[in-house]
Design an enzyme around this catalytic site. Structure first.
Site, short mmCIF file in Angstrom:
data_model
loop_
_atom_site.label_atom_id
_atom_site.label_comp_id
_atom_site.label_asym_id
_atom_site.label_seq_id
_atom_site.Cartn_x
_atom_site.Cartn_y
_atom_site.Cartn_z
N SER A 142 0.88 -1.18 0.00
CA SER A 142 0.00 0.00 0.00
C SER A 142 0.91 1.22 0.00
O SER A 142 2.02 1.17 0.53
CB SER A 142 -0.85 0.01 1.26
OG SER A 142 -1.45 1.30 1.42
N TYR A 154 -1.20 -0.96 10.11
CA TYR A 154 -1.27 -1.26 8.67
C TYR A 154 0.01 -0.80 7.96
O TYR A 154 0.56 -1.53 7.13
CB TYR A 154 -2.51 -0.56 8.12
CG TYR A 154 -2.87 -0.85 6.69
CD1 TYR A 154 -3.42 -2.07 6.30
CD2 TYR A 154 -2.73 0.14 5.71
CE1 TYR A 154 -3.79 -2.30 4.98
CE2 TYR A 154 -3.11 -0.09 4.39
CZ TYR A 154 -3.64 -1.31 4.03
OH TYR A 154 -4.01 -1.54 2.73
N ALA A 156 2.95 -0.44 9.25
CA ALA A 156 4.05 -1.33 9.66
C ALA A 156 3.96 -2.64 8.89
O ALA A 156 4.97 -3.16 8.38
CB ALA A 156 3.99 -1.58 11.17
N LYS A 158 2.52 -3.19 6.00
CA LYS A 158 2.77 -3.01 4.57
C LYS A 158 4.24 -2.67 4.28
O LYS A 158 4.78 -3.08 3.26
CB LYS A 158 1.84 -1.94 4.00
CG LYS A 158 0.35 -2.34 4.02
CD LYS A 158 0.08 -3.60 3.21
CE LYS A 158 -1.40 -3.82 2.96
NZ LYS A 158 -1.66 -5.02 2.13
N ILE A 187 -8.16 2.75 -3.80
CA ILE A 187 -8.73 2.02 -4.93
C ILE A 187 -10.23 1.85 -4.70
O ILE A 187 -10.66 1.41 -3.61
CB ILE A 187 -8.05 0.63 -5.09
CG1 ILE A 187 -6.52 0.77 -5.25
CG2 ILE A 187 -8.66 -0.13 -6.27
CD1 ILE A 187 -6.04 1.52 -6.48
N1 LIG Z 1 -8.71 -0.73 -1.75
C1 LIG Z 1 -7.72 0.09 -1.47
O1 LIG Z 1 -7.87 1.31 -1.47
C2 LIG Z 1 -6.35 -0.46 -1.16
C3 LIG Z 1 -5.28 0.45 -1.13
C4 LIG Z 1 -4.01 -0.03 -0.84
C5 LIG Z 1 -3.81 -1.36 -0.59
N2 LIG Z 1 -4.87 -2.23 -0.62
C6 LIG Z 1 -4.59 -3.63 -0.32
O2 LIG Z 1 -5.01 -4.42 -1.40
C7 LIG Z 1 -5.39 -5.72 -0.93
C8 LIG Z 1 -6.79 -6.02 -1.42
O3 LIG Z 1 -7.66 -5.04 -0.91
P1 LIG Z 1 -9.16 -4.85 -1.42
O4 LIG Z 1 -9.38 -3.41 -1.52
O5 LIG Z 1 -9.43 -5.73 -2.57
O6 LIG Z 1 -9.93 -5.34 -0.12
P2 LIG Z 1 -11.18 -6.32 0.03
O7 LIG Z 1 -11.60 -6.22 1.45
O8 LIG Z 1 -12.18 -6.06 -1.04
O9 LIG Z 1 -10.53 -7.75 -0.24
C9 LIG Z 1 -9.68 -8.38 0.65
C10 LIG Z 1 -9.99 -9.87 0.63
O10 LIG Z 1 -9.09 -10.52 1.54
C11 LIG Z 1 -9.81 -11.57 2.16
N3 LIG Z 1 -9.18 -11.97 3.41
C12 LIG Z 1 -9.21 -11.30 4.59
N4 LIG Z 1 -8.54 -12.02 5.52
C13 LIG Z 1 -8.07 -13.14 4.90
C14 LIG Z 1 -7.34 -14.27 5.35
N5 LIG Z 1 -6.94 -14.38 6.62
N6 LIG Z 1 -7.03 -15.22 4.45
C15 LIG Z 1 -7.44 -15.12 3.16
N7 LIG Z 1 -8.17 -14.09 2.69
C16 LIG Z 1 -8.48 -13.11 3.56
C17 LIG Z 1 -11.22 -10.98 2.36
O11 LIG Z 1 -12.20 -12.00 2.58
C18 LIG Z 1 -11.43 -10.19 1.09
O12 LIG Z 1 -12.09 -10.96 0.10
C19 LIG Z 1 -5.25 -5.67 0.59
O13 LIG Z 1 -3.98 -6.17 0.95
C20 LIG Z 1 -5.31 -4.19 0.88
O14 LIG Z 1 -4.63 -3.87 2.07
C21 LIG Z 1 -6.13 -1.81 -0.89
#
Ligand SMILES: NC(=O)c1ccc[n+]([C@@H]2O[C@H](COP(=O)([O-])OP(=O)(O)OC[C@H]3O[C@@H](n4cnc5c(N)ncnc54)[C@H](O)[C@@H]3O)[C@@H](O)[C@H]2O)c1
Length: 248
Positions: A142, A154, A156, A158, A187
């Protein structure tokens, strides 16, 4: 875009906002996608939507925080001829709080899933990729890895994912295995849109970005597809920000 015909891609968090779109991008260029998620129903829904379009996919219920479970799942995949050529880790979540209000549970939950979970996935696939002398590992960190108020846990985790990925890149490059991380800005996902704070968070993100819009899952998927292609074999240890020019 390189064809991924004949390759298997393991996408963790494959049922989530980013994972869903990345899975479709991989499947569209020929990969068999293993859509893995702690939510069985979310993984199933994505895999079914792909197979309904004649793309190759299967679902896997998987909690990435258990090393034993992840190792077992990868062994099972290998035994049915689905050794992951590609690992993309899109699992995880934030649990925001100011440091003074943050609980031990807040802290460990986020570090367990975002950092240890990513470590577990890489640990499980690496020996197979080494044996095959080929692999593409892409983690999702992230832009918060630079440090972000309200996200000490978070950030830490990432930043840990960045260090983990770069170490893996250094260790595995000699075996034909690359490891890179994508650091997204905000996103536009279904989970994000459900937040009561969506409007204010979005406004702040757009104000701080050079490109004046939110990121879309497709922005992340485009980069993931490049990094996971055969053609990106000399690109490793990179932190690719997909954040519209917003850093830190
Ligand atoms: N959406 C954003 O703005 C954004 C920005 C920066 C980084 N991210 C990162 O991108 C990644 C995806 O985020 P997203 O926006 O699609 O979120 P999201 O919540 O839509 O999807 C995350 C998925 O991870 C699954 N999950 C949670 N705990 C789990 C576990 N213990 N084992 C397996 N699966 C598990 C959830 O069920 C979910 O389907 C994450 O690592 C998030 O930190 C997202």
């Amino acid at each position: 875009v390189d064809s991924l015909d004949g390759q298997t891609a393991l996408v963790t968090g494959g049922g989530g906002g980013i994972g869903t779109v990345v899975s479709r991008y991989f499947a569209r260029v020929g990969a068999t996608v293993v859509v893995a998620d702690i939510s069985r129903s979310a993984a199933l829904k994505v895999a079914e939507s792909l197979t309904a379009d004649d793309l190759k996919a299967r679902s896997l219920e998987l909690d990435v925080t258990s090393l034993d479970d992840v190792m077992g799942a990868v062994e099972n995949l290998v035994s049915v001829g689905l050794m992951p050529d590609i690992l993309l880790t899109a699992h995880g979540f934030p649990q925001d709080a100011r440091l003074v209000d943050m609980t031990a549970q807040n802290c460990s939950a986020v570090i367990d899933v975002c950092l240890s979970g990513t470590y577990n996935c890489i640990k499980a696939v690496a020996p197979h990729m080494i044996a095959r002398q080929y692999g593409r590992i892409v983690t999702i960190s992230s832009r918060a890895w630079h440090g972000n108020p309200g996200q000490a846990n978070y950030s830490a985790a990432k930043a840990g994912v960045v260090g983990l990925t770069r170490s893996v890149a250094k260790e595995l490059g000699r075996y034909g295995v690359t490891a890179n991380t994508i650091a997204p800005g905000l996103i536009n996902t279904p989970a994000l849109r459900q937040l009561s704070t969506f409007d204010s968070i979005s406004e702040r993100a757009i104000r701080a970005s050079s490109v004046k819009r939110l990121g879309e899952p497709e922005d992340v998927a485009e980069v993931a597809l490049f990094l996971c292609g055969r053609g990106a074999g000399f690109v490793t240890g990179e932190v690719v920000h997909v954040s519209g020019g917003r850093f830190g």
